[in-house]
Design a protein around this motif. Structure first.
Motif, mmCIF file in Angstrom:
data_model
loop_
_atom_site.group_PDB
_atom_site.id
_atom_site.type_symbol
_atom_site.label_atom_id
_atom_site.label_comp_id
_atom_site.label_asym_id
_atom_site.label_seq_id
_atom_site.Cartn_x
_atom_site.Cartn_y
_atom_site.Cartn_z
ATOM 1 N N LEU A 48 0.838 -1.194 0.000
ATOM 2 C CA LEU A 48 0.000 0.000 0.000
ATOM 3 C C LEU A 48 0.875 1.247 0.000
ATOM 4 O O LEU A 48 1.923 1.268 0.647
ATOM 5 C CB LEU A 48 -0.886 0.019 1.250
ATOM 6 N N PRO A 49 0.458 2.297 -0.682
ATOM 7 C CA PRO A 49 1.173 3.562 -0.560
ATOM 8 C C PRO A 49 1.158 4.010 0.898
ATOM 9 O O PRO A 49 0.214 3.730 1.643
ATOM 10 C CB PRO A 49 0.354 4.520 -1.441
ATOM 11 N N ASP A 50 2.201 4.704 1.328
ATOM 12 C CA ASP A 50 2.289 5.122 2.729
ATOM 13 C C ASP A 50 1.060 5.897 3.177
ATOM 14 O O ASP A 50 0.606 5.763 4.317
ATOM 15 C CB ASP A 50 3.543 5.975 2.946
ATOM 16 N N ALA A 51 0.514 6.740 2.305
ATOM 17 C CA ALA A 51 -0.641 7.550 2.686
ATOM 18 C C ALA A 51 -1.867 6.698 2.984
ATOM 19 O O ALA A 51 -2.782 7.140 3.688
ATOM 20 C CB ALA A 51 -0.960 8.559 1.588
ATOM 21 N N TRP A 52 -1.903 5.470 2.455
ATOM 22 C CA TRP A 52 -3.025 4.565 2.674
ATOM 23 C C TRP A 52 -2.725 3.489 3.711
ATOM 24 O O TRP A 52 -3.607 2.728 4.090
ATOM 25 C CB TRP A 52 -3.405 3.885 1.357
ATOM 26 N N ASN A 53 -1.498 3.425 4.157
ATOM 27 C CA ASN A 53 -1.097 2.397 5.113
ATOM 28 C C ASN A 53 -1.224 2.944 6.533
ATOM 29 O O ASN A 53 -0.505 3.865 6.917
ATOM 30 C CB ASN A 53 0.348 1.977 4.851
ATOM 31 N N PRO A 54 -2.140 2.401 7.349
ATOM 32 C CA PRO A 54 -2.351 2.958 8.695
ATOM 33 C C PRO A 54 -1.179 2.744 9.637
ATOM 34 O O PRO A 54 -1.139 3.340 10.715
ATOM 35 C CB PRO A 54 -3.596 2.223 9.189
ATOM 36 N N THR A 65 -6.242 10.759 3.048
ATOM 37 C CA THR A 65 -6.924 9.510 2.715
ATOM 38 C C THR A 65 -7.831 9.130 3.888
ATOM 39 O O THR A 65 -7.783 9.761 4.955
ATOM 40 C CB THR A 65 -5.909 8.372 2.469
ATOM 41 N N PRO A 66 -8.644 8.084 3.730
ATOM 42 C CA PRO A 66 -9.513 7.673 4.840
ATOM 43 C C PRO A 66 -8.765 7.245 6.098
ATOM 44 O O PRO A 66 -9.383 7.149 7.164
ATOM 45 C CB PRO A 66 -10.307 6.499 4.240
ATOM 46 N N VAL A 67 -7.465 6.966 6.013
ATOM 47 C CA VAL A 67 -6.726 6.538 7.208
ATOM 48 C C VAL A 67 -5.934 7.677 7.840
ATOM 49 O O VAL A 67 -5.294 7.483 8.876
ATOM 50 C CB VAL A 67 -5.781 5.353 6.898
ATOM 51 N N THR A 68 -5.978 8.874 7.253
ATOM 52 C CA THR A 68 -5.183 9.982 7.787
ATOM 53 C C THR A 68 -5.564 10.316 9.218
ATOM 54 O O THR A 68 -4.701 10.546 10.075
ATOM 55 C CB THR A 68 -5.322 11.228 6.900
ATOM 56 N N THR A 69 -6.865 10.361 9.504
ATOM 57 C CA THR A 69 -7.315 10.712 10.851
ATOM 58 C C THR A 69 -6.818 9.696 11.871
ATOM 59 O O THR A 69 -6.395 10.062 12.984
ATOM 60 C CB THR A 69 -8.846 10.807 10.903
ATOM 61 N N PHE A 70 -6.845 8.411 11.511
ATOM 62 C CA PHE A 70 -6.323 7.377 12.409
ATOM 63 C C PHE A 70 -4.832 7.576 12.644
ATOM 64 O O PHE A 70 -4.343 7.490 13.778
ATOM 65 C CB PHE A 70 -6.585 5.993 11.823
ATOM 66 N N LYS A 71 -4.088 7.832 11.580
ATOM 67 C CA LYS A 71 -2.645 8.031 11.707
ATOM 68 C C LYS A 71 -2.339 9.246 12.574
ATOM 69 O O LYS A 71 -1.407 9.233 13.388
ATOM 70 C CB LYS A 71 -2.024 8.189 10.308
ATOM 71 N N LEU A 72 -3.135 10.306 12.412
ATOM 72 C CA LEU A 72 -2.930 11.510 13.220
ATOM 73 C C LEU A 72 -3.181 11.224 14.692
ATOM 74 O O LEU A 72 -2.397 11.632 15.558
ATOM 75 C CB LEU A 72 -3.850 12.622 12.732
ATOM 76 N N LEU A 83 6.439 14.892 17.964
ATOM 77 C CA LEU A 83 7.499 15.876 17.724
ATOM 78 C C LEU A 83 8.144 15.660 16.354
ATOM 79 O O LEU A 83 8.452 16.623 15.645
ATOM 80 C CB LEU A 83 8.542 15.796 18.831
ATOM 81 N N ALA A 84 8.327 14.399 15.969
ATOM 82 C CA ALA A 84 8.914 14.102 14.660
ATOM 83 C C ALA A 84 7.989 14.579 13.538
ATOM 84 O O ALA A 84 8.440 15.174 12.555
ATOM 85 C CB ALA A 84 9.188 12.606 14.527
ATOM 86 N N ALA A 85 6.681 14.334 13.683
ATOM 87 C CA ALA A 85 5.722 14.764 12.669
ATOM 88 C C ALA A 85 5.626 16.276 12.609
ATOM 89 O O ALA A 85 5.456 16.866 11.532
ATOM 90 C CB ALA A 85 4.344 14.163 12.961
ATOM 91 N N LEU A 86 5.773 16.934 13.760
ATOM 92 C CA LEU A 86 5.709 18.390 13.801
ATOM 93 C C LEU A 86 6.876 18.994 13.012
ATOM 94 O O LEU A 86 6.709 19.990 12.306
ATOM 95 C CB LEU A 86 5.737 18.860 15.254
ATOM 96 N N GLU A 87 8.024 18.364 13.100
ATOM 97 C CA GLU A 87 9.172 18.821 12.302
ATOM 98 C C GLU A 87 8.917 18.600 10.818
ATOM 99 O O GLU A 87 9.228 19.467 9.988
ATOM 100 C CB GLU A 87 10.436 18.078 12.737
#
Length: 253
Positions: A48-54, A65-72, A83-87
């Motif tokens: 799966l593309p990373d954006a679709w991989n939870p 994507t539909p999994v973005t909210t879960f990943k967030l 902190l890593a994502a904020l950077e």
């Protein structure tokens, strides 16, 4: 012996009340799983593309994507991931020591944010997860709305701070319940400055012509990233700002 129609009817088990929210969540989760499966079948490679991989790290710049909210949610709950994502989000922030006033009033995973994603703001002390949600809102909601309505981006956001050790305000006066601001789980946004220098203050432009559509799009976009979004449509206490929070209740109005 009593006639049949007068005899007491045996007790029958009552059907437990349906829980609409749980049913909806189960449906949404099932749809997400189905979409992931279909995407995998479509690609045929089992990858799966990373954006679709939870299970891959959140990339704040990636397509939604539909999994973005879960990943967030998963990222925001882990201080190191947050902190890593904020950077990676293109923000400007400083990591600070946690601020502990009491069990009710504190800022944990404390950062001072001075740029969300593309929009700057007066440096504000808040939690990493609120800063990350601000970055997602800026990049994926505010800027697209500004380009659509004004043909330019938002350069800066005005705010009324994030942390405040106090109880909730209500239309009847102060509550005994602590506000989300007491743990910096909220931030109040009052205005935007467009790239051409024009300032839109919510209290003056919420219902003004073409500005009204922008504000509604920005408010509705915030509901994707924050559990609680209160706008001037909610009550008079919010006539001049958005209250964006990860509080106890989910409200978008």
């Amino acid at each position: 012996m009593k006639p049949p129609h007068l005899r007491p009817k045996p007790d029958t088990p009552k059907r437990p009340p349906r829980k609409p929210l749980r049913v909806l969540m189960a449906f949404v989760s099932g749809m997400v799983a189905l979409m992931i499966l279909l995407a995998g079948l479509y690609l045929g490679s089992g990858q799966l593309p990373d954006a679709w991989n939870p299970f891959t790290p959140l990339d704040p710049r990636a397509e939604i994507t539909p999994v973005t909210t879960f990943k967030l949610s998963r990222t925001a709950a882990d201080p190191q991931l947050c902190l890593a994502a904020l950077e990676d989000a293109g923000t400007a922030f400083t990591r600070l020591a946690d601020q502990e006033e009491s069990e009710q009033c504190h800022i944990r995973t404390h950062v001072r944010l001075s740029k969300a994603a593309r929009a700057s703001l007066r440096p504000v002390s808040t939690r990493c997860d609120i800063a990350l949600r601000m970055a997602m809102w800026d990049r994926h909601s505010i800027q697209p709305a500004a380009r659509a309505h004004f043909g330019q981006e938002v350069a800066a956001l005005g705010h009324y701070s994030s942390y405040s050790c106090r109880t909730m305000r209500t239309g009847k006066g102060p509550s005994r319940i602590m506000s989300a601001h007491a743990t910096a789980r909220a931030i109040d946004i009052s205005s935007v400055v467009l790239a051409d220098g024009r300032t839109l203050r919510m209290k003056d432009t919420w219902d003004r012509g073409g500005d009204a559509g922008f504000w509604r799009d920005v408010r509705d976009g915030a509901c994707r990233w924050f559990r609680t979004v209160l706008s001037p449509d909610y009550n008079a206490l919010h006539a001049d700002h958005f209250h964006l929070a990860q509080g106890r209740w989910g409200t978008c109005r």
